[in-house]
Design a protein around this motif. Structure first.
Motif, mmCIF file in Angstrom:
data_model
loop_
_atom_site.group_PDB
_atom_site.id
_atom_site.type_symbol
_atom_site.label_atom_id
_atom_site.label_comp_id
_atom_site.label_asym_id
_atom_site.label_seq_id
_atom_site.Cartn_x
_atom_site.Cartn_y
_atom_site.Cartn_z
ATOM 1 N N ILE A 118 28.252 -6.680 42.354
ATOM 2 C CA ILE A 118 28.296 -5.383 41.673
ATOM 3 C C ILE A 118 27.019 -4.649 42.056
ATOM 4 N N ASN A 119 27.151 -3.689 42.960
ATOM 5 C CA ASN A 119 25.974 -2.889 43.328
ATOM 6 C C ASN A 119 25.887 -1.686 42.383
ATOM 7 N N LYS A 120 24.774 -0.988 42.426
ATOM 8 C CA LYS A 120 24.497 0.121 41.487
ATOM 9 C C LYS A 120 24.627 -0.383 40.055
ATOM 10 N N THR A 121 24.187 -1.610 39.832
ATOM 11 C CA THR A 121 24.427 -2.248 38.535
ATOM 12 C C THR A 121 23.704 -1.514 37.408
ATOM 13 N N GLU A 122 22.645 -0.744 37.771
ATOM 14 C CA GLU A 122 21.941 -0.002 36.721
ATOM 15 C C GLU A 122 22.854 1.040 36.069
ATOM 16 N N LEU A 123 23.922 1.442 36.776
ATOM 17 C CA LEU A 123 24.850 2.430 36.212
ATOM 18 C C LEU A 123 25.852 1.799 35.241
ATOM 19 N N LEU A 124 25.903 0.467 35.235
ATOM 20 C CA LEU A 124 26.852 -0.225 34.355
ATOM 21 C C LEU A 124 26.568 0.057 32.890
ATOM 22 N N THR A 151 23.448 -6.286 41.902
ATOM 23 C CA THR A 151 22.372 -5.762 42.748
ATOM 24 C C THR A 151 22.191 -4.274 42.473
ATOM 25 N N SER A 152 21.039 -3.781 42.895
ATOM 26 C CA SER A 152 20.798 -2.343 42.842
ATOM 27 C C SER A 152 19.849 -1.969 43.971
ATOM 28 N N CYS A 153 20.147 -0.875 44.634
ATOM 29 C CA CYS A 153 19.256 -0.402 45.693
ATOM 30 C C CYS A 153 18.292 0.640 45.157
ATOM 31 N N LYS A 154 18.401 0.945 43.854
ATOM 32 C CA LYS A 154 17.546 1.984 43.276
ATOM 33 C C LYS A 154 16.478 1.406 42.347
ATOM 34 N N THR A 155 16.810 0.347 41.664
ATOM 35 C CA THR A 155 15.905 -0.154 40.630
ATOM 36 C C THR A 155 16.061 -1.675 40.490
ATOM 37 N N GLY A 175 33.973 -3.406 51.259
ATOM 38 C CA GLY A 175 34.053 -2.567 50.070
ATOM 39 C C GLY A 175 34.353 -1.142 50.467
ATOM 40 N N GLN A 176 34.720 -0.356 49.470
ATOM 41 C CA GLN A 176 35.050 1.050 49.713
ATOM 42 C C GLN A 176 33.831 1.797 50.213
ATOM 43 N N SER A 177 34.076 2.889 50.864
ATOM 44 C CA SER A 177 32.996 3.758 51.281
ATOM 45 C C SER A 177 32.261 4.281 50.042
ATOM 46 N N GLY A 178 30.938 4.266 50.093
ATOM 47 C CA GLY A 178 30.152 4.817 48.992
ATOM 48 C C GLY A 178 29.635 3.809 47.984
ATOM 49 N N VAL A 179 30.056 2.527 48.107
ATOM 50 C CA VAL A 179 29.585 1.542 47.126
ATOM 51 C C VAL A 179 28.174 1.049 47.432
ATOM 52 N N GLY A 180 27.686 1.333 48.662
ATOM 53 C CA GLY A 180 26.315 0.960 48.982
ATOM 54 C C GLY A 180 26.165 -0.124 50.033
ATOM 55 N N LYS A 181 27.157 -0.306 50.884
ATOM 56 C CA LYS A 181 27.069 -1.356 51.909
ATOM 57 C C LYS A 181 25.923 -1.092 52.881
ATOM 58 N N SER A 182 25.810 0.154 53.356
ATOM 59 C CA SER A 182 24.706 0.437 54.292
ATOM 60 C C SER A 182 23.371 0.340 53.586
ATOM 61 N N SER A 183 23.305 0.779 52.337
ATOM 62 C CA SER A 183 22.048 0.677 51.593
ATOM 63 C C SER A 183 21.633 -0.782 51.440
ATOM 64 N N LEU A 184 22.585 -1.649 51.138
ATOM 65 C CA LEU A 184 22.276 -3.079 50.996
ATOM 66 C C LEU A 184 21.849 -3.655 52.349
HETATM 67 P P1 GDP Z 1 28.510 2.666 51.975
HETATM 68 O O1 GDP Z 1 29.466 3.778 52.268
HETATM 69 O O2 GDP Z 1 29.205 1.549 51.252
HETATM 70 O O3 GDP Z 1 27.750 2.193 53.162
HETATM 71 O O4 GDP Z 1 27.468 3.254 50.915
HETATM 72 P P2 GDP Z 1 25.985 3.849 51.144
HETATM 73 O O5 GDP Z 1 25.013 2.759 51.374
HETATM 74 O O6 GDP Z 1 26.070 4.941 52.137
HETATM 75 O O7 GDP Z 1 25.676 4.451 49.687
HETATM 76 C C1 GDP Z 1 26.422 5.523 49.116
HETATM 77 C C2 GDP Z 1 25.559 6.243 48.103
HETATM 78 O O8 GDP Z 1 25.230 5.384 47.016
HETATM 79 C C3 GDP Z 1 24.223 6.722 48.680
HETATM 80 O O9 GDP Z 1 23.968 8.007 48.160
HETATM 81 C C4 GDP Z 1 23.222 5.705 48.157
HETATM 82 O O10 GDP Z 1 21.931 6.250 48.006
HETATM 83 C C5 GDP Z 1 23.813 5.348 46.810
HETATM 84 N N1 GDP Z 1 23.435 4.001 46.351
HETATM 85 C C6 GDP Z 1 23.395 2.861 47.068
HETATM 86 N N2 GDP Z 1 22.998 1.819 46.293
HETATM 87 C C7 GDP Z 1 22.770 2.327 45.062
HETATM 88 C C8 GDP Z 1 22.347 1.750 43.816
HETATM 89 O O11 GDP Z 1 22.106 0.551 43.682
HETATM 90 N N3 GDP Z 1 22.289 2.600 42.741
HETATM 91 C C9 GDP Z 1 22.568 3.924 42.838
HETATM 92 N N4 GDP Z 1 22.467 4.659 41.741
HETATM 93 N N5 GDP Z 1 22.956 4.500 44.003
HETATM 94 C C10 GDP Z 1 23.058 3.716 45.094
#
Ligand code: GDP
Ligand code: ZN
Length: 297
Positions: A118-124, A151-155, A175-184
């Protein structure tokens, strides 16, 4: 006679690819029609032609192949010899009801281990989720013995725990686009751009990271496969048995239905349905199975 060495294929396109030798050295390799075209993740024998190049003389047998579905729902191999797939979900974009089950079914059918992240877990904390959302089912996934990681890429907690799950294994993030795969991936691979660059330079061609499957090395140990758009077309054609095998908790009841070819739908004396009725199986998982069964094709 040229010296034979074993190597790992990091990237493969057309008639050539980049391999890594046991020494860590990376060289460009050409393929031979008689040997075939290796996939990313394949172990191969190579014979060196000179300092910079070599030829693949044998592809070792594969433990598994990771496939995606193309637009016509046919399987296309994208990589070989994976250990696990990390299913990345997040509160935003919110996963649809059966998304995790779709992923789990696919991963089990490939014979590799799933991990739920679960990424962006701080939003949970901002919202509560009921059992219609995968995010409200995390305790159930744990009861089914799946590893569930936050996990969280922000905090906080950052990617704590992720490195140890990936250590010395070959993994893919799905995972779907936007869940944070590239950020991770960026958190895990501080030298990601460098790695991509070195793979491009050595081949004398730029790599299209938006279309090419690439195997990266994680500094803490392990490999990460990045493949753009895995399963953007959904799953490949699947029969009822393959589908049911993806619901791991059905296993003890399989083979106990009245009919051998029971699809666990409307058939009489179905052991799976009886187990749901007696409370031995989670009803929402069975409902999900039925929805996936009826959506096939
Ligand atoms: P991908 O499409 O799965 O590769 O997703 P990205 O890595 O491009 O992330 C999509 C958006 O989510 C970007 O705007 C990131 O900054 C944001 N994001 C990634 N990880 C987190 C997180 O842990 N928390 C929050 N709030 N945003 C995140
Ligand atoms: Zn049945």
């Amino acid at each position: 006679m040229a010296l034979t060495q074993t190597a790992l294929v990091l990237v493969s396109y057309g008639g050539q690819g980049m391999v890594e030798l046991e020494s860590g050295e990376r060289i460009n390799c050409k393929y031979r029609r008689s040997v075939g075209r290796p996939y990313c993740g394949d172990r191969v024998d190579i014979q060196r032609a000179d300092e910079q190049s070599a030829v693949v003389s044998r592809i070792h047998s594969r433990e598994n192949v990771f496939v995606r579905a193309d637009a016509r729902k046919r399987k296309r191999v994208i990589a070989a010899n994976l250990d696990q797939a990390l299913i990345i979900i997040a509160p935003r974009p919110e996963p649809s009801r059966d998304l995790v089950e779709r992923y789990l079914v696919a991963i089990h059918s490939l014979g590799i281990e799933p991990v739920i992240v679960i990424n962006k877990t701080e939003l949970l904390l901002e919202q509560s989720y009921d059992s219609k959302s995968p995010l409200g089912r995390l305790a159930d996934y744990q009861k089914l013995a799946y590893q569930v990681l936050h996990t969280s890429c922000k905090t906080e907690p950052g990617i704590l725990g992720l490195e140890s799950i990936l250590e010395n294994k070959t993994s893919i993030l799905i995972g779907q686009s936007g869940v944070g795969k590239s950020s991770l991936a960026n958190e895990l691979l501080p030298d990601l751009a460098l790695q991509t660059g070195s793979l491009s330079n050595a081949t004398g061609k730029g790599i299209h990271t938006t279309t090419t499957t690439i195997m990266y090395s994680i500094p803490a140990g392990g490999r990460l496969i990045d493949s753009p758009g895995v399963w953007e077309y959904g799953l490949w054609e699947m029969d009822a048995e393959e589908l049911a095998n993806g619901f791991v908790e059905f296993e003890p009841f399989m083979g106990h239905c009245k009919f051998n070819d029971c699809q666990h739908d409307h058939e009489p004396q179905c052991a799976i349905r009886e187990a749901v009725e007696s409370g031995d199986l989670l009803p929402w998982r069975y409902d999900s199975y039925i929805r996936l069964l009826r959506q096939r094709g």
